[in-house]
Design a protein around this motif. Structure first.
Motif, PDB file in Angstrom:
ATOM      1  N   TYR A  67       0.815  -1.210   0.000  1.00  0.00           N
ATOM      2  CA  TYR A  67       0.000   0.000   0.000  1.00  0.00           C
ATOM      3  C   TYR A  67       0.855   1.269   0.000  1.00  0.00           C
ATOM      4  CZ  TYR A  67      -4.407   2.441   1.246  1.00  0.00           C
ATOM      5  OH  TYR A  67      -5.544   3.216   1.259  1.00  0.00           O
ATOM      6  N   GLN A  70      -0.222   5.114  -0.932  1.00  0.00           N
ATOM      7  CA  GLN A  70      -1.655   5.356  -0.829  1.00  0.00           C
ATOM      8  C   GLN A  70      -2.126   5.603   0.607  1.00  0.00           C
ATOM      9  OE1 GLN A  70      -2.475   2.101  -4.394  1.00  0.00           O
ATOM     10  NE2 GLN A  70      -4.140   2.527  -2.997  1.00  0.00           N
ATOM     11  N   VAL A  73      -5.213   7.827   1.958  1.00  0.00           N
ATOM     12  CA  VAL A  73      -6.617   7.497   1.707  1.00  0.00           C
ATOM     13  C   VAL A  73      -7.260   6.878   2.945  1.00  0.00           C
ATOM     14  CG1 VAL A  73      -8.220   6.152   0.312  1.00  0.00           C
ATOM     15  CG2 VAL A  73      -6.254   7.246  -0.782  1.00  0.00           C
ATOM     16  N   GLU A 198     -10.220   3.716  -4.830  1.00  0.00           N
ATOM     17  CA  GLU A 198      -8.812   4.089  -4.751  1.00  0.00           C
ATOM     18  C   GLU A 198      -8.216   3.994  -6.150  1.00  0.00           C
ATOM     19  OE1 GLU A 198      -6.705   3.261  -0.956  1.00  0.00           O
ATOM     20  OE2 GLU A 198      -8.044   1.547  -0.862  1.00  0.00           O
ATOM     21  N   ASN A 200      -5.451   4.373  -8.289  1.00  0.00           N
ATOM     22  CA  ASN A 200      -3.998   4.549  -8.319  1.00  0.00           C
ATOM     23  C   ASN A 200      -3.445   4.513  -9.739  1.00  0.00           C
ATOM     24  OD1 ASN A 200      -3.850   1.795  -9.028  1.00  0.00           O
ATOM     25  ND2 ASN A 200      -3.508   1.152  -6.911  1.00  0.00           N
ATOM     26  N   MET A 234      -3.787  12.037  -2.151  1.00  0.00           N
ATOM     27  CA  MET A 234      -2.441  12.142  -1.601  1.00  0.00           C
ATOM     28  C   MET A 234      -2.378  13.173  -0.476  1.00  0.00           C
ATOM     29  SD  MET A 234      -0.930   9.891  -3.491  1.00  0.00           S
ATOM     30  CE  MET A 234       0.868  10.044  -3.569  1.00  0.00           C
ATOM     31  N   THR A 263      -4.972   8.691  -6.261  1.00  0.00           N
ATOM     32  CA  THR A 263      -3.793   8.336  -5.483  1.00  0.00           C
ATOM     33  C   THR A 263      -2.770   7.655  -6.387  1.00  0.00           C
ATOM     34  OG1 THR A 263      -3.064   7.201  -3.459  1.00  0.00           O
ATOM     35  CG2 THR A 263      -4.804   6.129  -4.742  1.00  0.00           C
ATOM     36  N   TYR A 264      -1.755   7.041  -5.796  1.00  0.00           N
ATOM     37  CA  TYR A 264      -0.681   6.452  -6.595  1.00  0.00           C
ATOM     38  C   TYR A 264       0.076   5.433  -5.751  1.00  0.00           C
ATOM     39  CZ  TYR A 264       2.958   6.386 -10.217  1.00  0.00           C
ATOM     40  OH  TYR A 264       3.811   6.001 -11.221  1.00  0.00           O
ATOM     41  N   ARG A 265       0.326   4.277  -6.312  1.00  0.00           N
ATOM     42  CA  ARG A 265       1.149   3.292  -5.600  1.00  0.00           C
ATOM     43  C   ARG A 265       2.570   3.350  -6.143  1.00  0.00           C
ATOM     44  NH1 ARG A 265       1.379  -0.866  -9.412  1.00  0.00           N
ATOM     45  NH2 ARG A 265      -0.556  -1.270 -10.573  1.00  0.00           N
TER      46      ARG A 265
END
Length: 348
Positions: A67, A70, A73, A198, A200, A234, A263-265
């Motif tokens: 995770y 992220q 979140v 979510e 990502n 974020m 968001t972004y992983r």
């Protein structure tokens, strides 16, 4: 289709379509709230880093979805929840467990298949539960948790207990049929559920732009008259603000709400994914410009006068918790073979 359940409302006639909800300014968090957010996110980050190391050492088998990146979140949503509210999510679930207050020892022990794990060492990364903490599992089937989370909301609605189901799903899951069936049922019966998407940007290794004809996922409930909004996933403050608004909407009988968290992983889809479908520059840019933990750290230092020494003490405490969890997980016994016959349900 079955008849509507007890206490169901049908006050939808004549209403205009929900469309896209208006977004507000990020929440103004207090010093203590920022510190709490920093601590939770740092725990998730350090735990996942350690889990990645242990996977590389062969101590964790099967799939392992991290995770990292992220963290804002689940942390922001958790700050907006009330005791008794429920969380259910996908297979990228370690962060959600820790945010709900599940012990790092129990989570890591489950990852390594030990008897002290939350599922007695039989579930692994994707299958842990804690009814005590209101966590109803990570789920390996893409989109399946949307139906289960809607079921939790149905139970809350039927019992009139005032609880809200926070149902997390990924951007890839939004193309699954059962998700739309869940949306329809949730709106039809005005169930207290918030769907947290979510996003990502990648479903496994495929960019959302190549997999979805429409990429503003906050609109996915429009045909069901479910309001939705995009949120900077974020920024923990933006998440906290939007989550509070959505949860209040659901809790007060207005039905479901959709939050698309942008968001972004930082890592691949799972530990077996080399993530060659995106450049190192892309990941580095996100880390440098949008890292959720660094944003909170900067505010604590610049706006609240927290010292570097205080933050180092928090980091030291978190590292000790994670190290203890790793040590426990490596020394805890494996389940007795007799456990193969427990927790098994059959229909005669």
């Amino acid at each position: 289709m079955a008849a509507a359940p007890k206490t169901a409302s049908r006050k939808t006639a004549g209403k205009k379509p929900a469309g896209k909800a208006k977004t507000g300014e990020p929440a103004k968090l207090t010093r203590d709230e920022e510190l709490e957010a920093y601590r939770i996110m740092l725990l998730i980050r350090r735990f996942e880093e350690k889990a990645g190391q242990m996977y590389g050492m062969g101590l964790i088998g099967g799939f392992c979805h991290l995770y990292i990146g992220q963290e804002a979140v689940v942390t922001g949503v958790q700050l907006a929840m009330r005791d008794g509210d429920q969380v259910i999510t996908s297979y990228r679930d370690h962060g959600h467990m820790l945010a709900t207050g599940m012990e790092a020892r129990g989570v890591m022990a489950e990852l390594t298949g030990r008897q002290g794990g939350y599922s007695k060492g039989k579930g692994g990364s994707m299958h842990m539960f804690s009814v005590e903490k209101g966590f109803y599992g990570g789920h390996g089937i893409v989109g399946a948790q949307a139906s289960l989370g809607t079921g939790l909301a149905f139970a809350n609605h039927y019992r009139e207990d005032g609880k809200v189901s926070l149902t997390y799903l990924g951007d890839g899951a939004t193309n699954q049929g059962q998700v739309y069936e869940s949306f329809n049922m949730a709106k039809l019966w005005h169930l207290p559920v918030v769907y947290v998407i979510e996003n990502n940007k990648y479903g496994m290794g495929t960019s959302i732009n190549r997999a979805s004809s429409t990429t503003d996922l906050s609109h996915r409930g429009a045909s069901f008259d479910i309001p939705g909004e995009q949120v900077d996933g974020m920024d923990v403050r933006a998440v906290r603000e939007a989550a509070g608004r959505a949860i209040e909407h659901a809790r007060t009988g207005k039905g479901p709400y959709i939050l698309e968290m942008l968001t972004y992983r930082y890592r691949g889809h799972s530990m077996s994914d080399p993530a060659k479908y995106r450049s190192k520059e892309e990941v580095q840019k996100m880390r440098q410009e949008h890292d959720p933990i660094e944003q909170v750290k900067a505010r604590l230092l610049d706006e609240f006068g927290v010292s570097e020494d205080e933050l180092k003490a928090v980091d030291k405490e978190i590292r000790e918790i994670v190290a203890d969890a790793a040590t426990f997980a490596q020394n805890d016994p494996e389940p007795d073979p007799a456990e193969l016959w427990t927790d098994v349900y059959t229909v005669a």
